[in-house]
Design an enzyme around this catalytic site. Sequence first.
Site: not given
Length: 276
Positions: A39-40, A68
């Site tokens: 997600e990052n 995210h």
Amino acid sequence: MRVLFIGDIVGRQGVGIVVDSLVGMRREQSIDFVVANGENSDGGSGITPSIYRKLIKAGVDCVTLGDHIYRKKDIIEILDTQDRIVKPANYPAIAPGKPYAILESATGIRVAVISLMGRVFMKPVDCPFAAADRVMAEIPADVKVRLVDFHAEATSDKQLMGRYLDGRVSALMGTHTHVPTADTQILPGGTAFQCDLGMTGPHNSILGRDIANVTEATISFRPIAFPVAKGDVRLSGAMVDIDSRTGLAQRIERVSLNEKDASRYGDSNDDEDDDR
Ligand SMILES: [Fe+2]
Ligand SMILES: [Fe+2]
């Protein structure tokens, strides 16, 4: 079978340590299946199609995400069309992506991957317990190996979901806080559990972001960008051995690989895309 879970991959350095080490690590540690939280991975927030492809090429079997998930909107098409990526199962049905994946390991074992989001100190979302029950009922009974990424903030929330699914899933690994917890265990019903896997990225940071900028913004209240930090890159996660006939865990071990360890695996999947 042996499964490697990789905690939140942050930025190009996080992607880089996975790409540099995973082929060799899979081979040397006899890893059959890899789940990674991405997600990052794009500049600290979201994931792009090219990073998704890079991670899959590097040996990740399934990518999970979190709050995210849709930050880079090009990923929506990938979420809708590709098999090796899931959205949180307690996101609304209309939200892009599939609520779970059923994939085959290199040795032909069918594996279900499920992502769920917590509700404590997080953006409001549907009940993760109801979503877990719904997904458990939908997955064919002969798919015994079931891997859950529970993306949540509070340790209490994570322990509760671990106990709720104990004996019904092979492993429930927490993500999102970027800090690994020392509660690695197999719960009484046979589910491998850890509140948080920790972060795969630069540890000379505040949760992966530049220390000076986070400090300045926190103290001054001035809006300042939080670039991804640099230095002390580590791959954080856990390795779980699972009896594929029962789907229950036999052993769990925390994984923390620094750049030196990673270079020992030495198998570079070099691909010079300029992803952040
Ligand atoms: Fe994260
Ligand atoms: Fe998150």
